[in-house]
Design an enzyme around this catalytic site. Structure first.
Site, PDB file in Angstrom:
ATOM      1  N   ASP A 139       0.814  -1.242  -0.054  1.00  0.00           N
ATOM      2  CA  ASP A 139      -0.106  -0.025  -0.026  1.00  0.00           C
ATOM      3  C   ASP A 139       0.892   1.408   0.153  1.00  0.00           C
ATOM      4  OD1 ASP A 139      -2.656   1.265  -0.155  1.00  0.00           O
ATOM      5  OD2 ASP A 139      -2.611   1.077   2.044  1.00  0.00           O
ATOM      6  N   LYS A 141       1.917   4.495  -1.098  1.00  0.00           N
ATOM      7  CA  LYS A 141       1.228   5.619  -1.651  1.00  0.00           C
ATOM      8  C   LYS A 141       1.818   6.864  -0.980  1.00  0.00           C
ATOM      9  CE  LYS A 141      -2.912   4.957   0.726  1.00  0.00           C
ATOM     10  NZ  LYS A 141      -4.364   4.663   0.713  1.00  0.00           N
ATOM     11  N   ASN A 144       1.564   7.381   2.885  1.00  0.00           N
ATOM     12  CA  ASN A 144       1.963   6.371   3.803  1.00  0.00           C
ATOM     13  C   ASN A 144       3.435   6.807   3.828  1.00  0.00           C
ATOM     14  OD1 ASN A 144      -0.357   5.312   4.604  1.00  0.00           O
ATOM     15  ND2 ASN A 144      -0.349   3.658   3.001  1.00  0.00           N
ATOM     16  N   ASP A 161       1.513   2.679   8.194  1.00  0.00           N
ATOM     17  CA  ASP A 161       0.537   1.818   7.581  1.00  0.00           C
ATOM     18  C   ASP A 161       0.726   0.252   6.911  1.00  0.00           C
ATOM     19  OD1 ASP A 161      -1.964   0.774   7.036  1.00  0.00           O
ATOM     20  OD2 ASP A 161      -2.530   2.417   5.534  1.00  0.00           O
ATOM     21  N   THR A 180      -4.415   0.732  -3.564  1.00  0.00           N
ATOM     22  CA  THR A 180      -5.130   2.002  -4.324  1.00  0.00           C
ATOM     23  C   THR A 180      -4.676   2.099  -5.774  1.00  0.00           C
ATOM     24  OG1 THR A 180      -4.512   2.957  -2.184  1.00  0.00           O
ATOM     25  CG2 THR A 180      -5.112   4.619  -3.741  1.00  0.00           C
TER      26      THR A 180
HETATM   27  P1  ATP Z   1      -6.105   3.064   5.692  1.00  0.00           P
HETATM   28  O1  ATP Z   1      -7.326   2.609   5.880  1.00  0.00           O
HETATM   29  O2  ATP Z   1      -5.993   4.142   4.659  1.00  0.00           O
HETATM   30  O3  ATP Z   1      -5.169   1.848   5.225  1.00  0.00           O
HETATM   31  P2  ATP Z   1      -5.303   2.828   8.209  1.00  0.00           P
HETATM   32  O4  ATP Z   1      -6.524   2.459   9.317  1.00  0.00           O
HETATM   33  O5  ATP Z   1      -4.461   1.636   8.236  1.00  0.00           O
HETATM   34  O6  ATP Z   1      -5.637   3.484   7.185  1.00  0.00           O
HETATM   35  P3  ATP Z   1      -3.102   4.357   8.707  1.00  0.00           P
HETATM   36  O7  ATP Z   1      -3.106   4.701   7.294  1.00  0.00           O
HETATM   37  O8  ATP Z   1      -1.845   3.643   9.647  1.00  0.00           O
HETATM   38  O9  ATP Z   1      -4.556   3.811   9.192  1.00  0.00           O
HETATM   39  O10 ATP Z   1      -3.136   5.945   9.659  1.00  0.00           O
HETATM   40  C1  ATP Z   1      -4.252   6.865   9.035  1.00  0.00           C
HETATM   41  C2  ATP Z   1      -3.667   8.143   9.140  1.00  0.00           C
HETATM   42  O11 ATP Z   1      -3.202   8.392  10.763  1.00  0.00           O
HETATM   43  C3  ATP Z   1      -2.588   8.558   8.584  1.00  0.00           C
HETATM   44  O12 ATP Z   1      -2.707   8.692   7.114  1.00  0.00           O
HETATM   45  C4  ATP Z   1      -1.654   9.402   9.244  1.00  0.00           C
HETATM   46  O13 ATP Z   1      -1.970  10.801   9.025  1.00  0.00           O
HETATM   47  C5  ATP Z   1      -1.837   8.954  10.597  1.00  0.00           C
HETATM   48  N1  ATP Z   1      -0.739   8.323  11.246  1.00  0.00           N
HETATM   49  C6  ATP Z   1      -0.814   6.947  11.370  1.00  0.00           C
HETATM   50  N2  ATP Z   1       0.234   6.718  11.907  1.00  0.00           N
HETATM   51  C7  ATP Z   1       0.896   7.402  12.540  1.00  0.00           C
HETATM   52  C8  ATP Z   1       2.023   7.849  13.203  1.00  0.00           C
HETATM   53  N3  ATP Z   1       2.672   6.841  13.760  1.00  0.00           N
HETATM   54  N4  ATP Z   1       2.169   9.018  13.761  1.00  0.00           N
HETATM   55  C9  ATP Z   1       1.634   9.979  13.289  1.00  0.00           C
HETATM   56  N5  ATP Z   1       0.403   9.981  12.364  1.00  0.00           N
HETATM   57  C10 ATP Z   1      -0.151   8.839  12.133  1.00  0.00           C
END
Ligand code: ATP
Length: 361
Positions: A139, A141, A144, A161, A180
């Protein structure tokens, strides 16, 4: 195997502002009560029963945790702790406070290829490390690829992510249709067995965008984008790439290769002359070439707008569903927080995957 602590996360961490949202929960800034250290808490909704259609399978969270534990590298977000309650799992992650790499670049007036390469090297180092452990991200992009902080002049890249990441067992044939559209490799679309090379395709797409501000396969619809990828329909428009070095184009061309076995690996990328010049002439060319900043800023603004639009659309749909179920028109603000707060009876598991597929194209 990681220990999922059964204690209440709030006994150990104070929950702060929301940093971001994903399809299965949200990420908040949290403060460790004993030390005062700040972390990022990723709150993931867990499917409560086998017939429930929302939230994540616990096994998929276990996989994300297992992978995060296996990829301890400077350029990859670190996992500190895991808590579990009946309805959710909370991953306590290193706080990555520098925002997205693309936002950082979009704020600049101009950027030389040699400066962009410093970021590419770090992305490739993190990715190469993962791949050496037989783990693919699946994933990659701009959303991430984040930066460690906002204060240092040379912030460190942090890949985040690992929700779609996969650890390959020896001899395993793994297929998946998640990702994506703009960034996924042709073998993902055609449901062929996948390997770490799929990530290298995404690196090709990200590099193309970084240099030009154009997305190589973007169509008007997701279907058109996927068709363009399968047809390998992309070009280097001279008007857009006039400031780009031929080495950079060669780098991209060796990644946007249909046959995954013929694509450069992360290790080979790090030895490509665009990344590691051998002659003075090559070095000088990287310092003379620059990224198309005007286009890049436009791309990034449009990307951010689409992300916000998708988030608002997702929340509105949730609120609507909840109201239909309740038979009321009174909106409940808590229900706006995240998609998986509500049981979505209209959604089948496969379309959850597809929604991930079309999350920010
Ligand atoms: P998706 O459904 O898009 O795959 P997800 O539920 O797996 O998302 P993440 O992509 O890991 O979640 O996190 C969502 C958002 O939170 C990220 O785009 C980022 O803005 C923020 N984020 C994630 N991890 C961190 C971190 N360790 N520190 C700061 N911000 C973070």
């Amino acid at each position: 195997m990681a220990v999922f602590k059964p204690e209440n996360v709030e006994d150990f961490y104070e929950i702060g502002e929301v940093l971001g949202r994903g399809h299965f929960g949200q990420v908040c800034k949290v403060r460790e009560r004993t030390t005062g250290t700040y972390w990022a808490g990723k709150f993931l909704k867990i499917r409560r029963s086998a017939c429930s259609r929302l939230g994540l399978e616990r096994s998929s969270v276990e996989q994300e945790v297992e992978i995060l534990q296996a990829v301890q590298h400077e350029n990859i977000v670190t996992l500190n702790d895991v808590f579990e309650s009946r309805a959710e799992v909370v991953l306590i992650l290193e706080l990555v406070s520098g925002g997205e790499l693309f936002d950082f670049i979009a704020e600049k007036e101009n950027l030389l290829e040699s400066e962009a390469i410093e970021f590419m090297k770090q992305i490739l180092a993190g990715l190469g490390f993962m791949h050496s452990k037989n783990i693919a991200h699946f994933d990659l992009k701009p959303e991430n690829i984040m930066l460690s902080d906002k204060v240092s002049p040379n912030p460190i890249i942090k890949l985040i992510d690992f929700g779609l990441a996969h650890l390959f067992c020896p001899g395993e044939e793994y297929r998946s249709s998640s990702g994506t559209p703009q960034y996924i490799a042709p073998e993902v679309i055609s449901c062929e067995p996948l390997g770490t090379a799929a990530d290298m395709w995404s690196i090709g797409v990200i590099t193309y965008i970084l240099l030009s501000g154009l997305s190589p396969f973007q169509g008007d619809t997701d279907e058109e984008t996927l068709g363009n990828i399968l047809a390998m329909k992309y070009e280097f428009d001279e008007r857009i790439f006039k400031m780009t070095s031929s080495m950079a184009k060669d780098f991209i061309q060796k990644l946007l290769v249909k046959n995954p076995n013929e694509r450069m690996t992360a290790e080979v990328c790090l030895l490509h002359p665009w990344i590691k010049p051998i002659t003075r002439k090559q070095e000088a060319r990287r310092n003379r070439s620059s990224i198309n900043m005007k286009n890049f800023k436009k791309f990034n603004a449009r990307r951010k707008w689409k992300m916000s639009y998708n988030m608002v659309r997702m929340c509105n749909r949730l609120v609507h569903l909840k109201l239909v179920r309740k038979g009321t028109t009174e909106p409940d603000p808590l229900q706006r927080q995240c998609e998986s707060d509500v049981e979505d009876t209209e959604t089948k598991p496969t379309s959850l995957l597809r929604r991930r597929l079309s999350s920010s194209s």
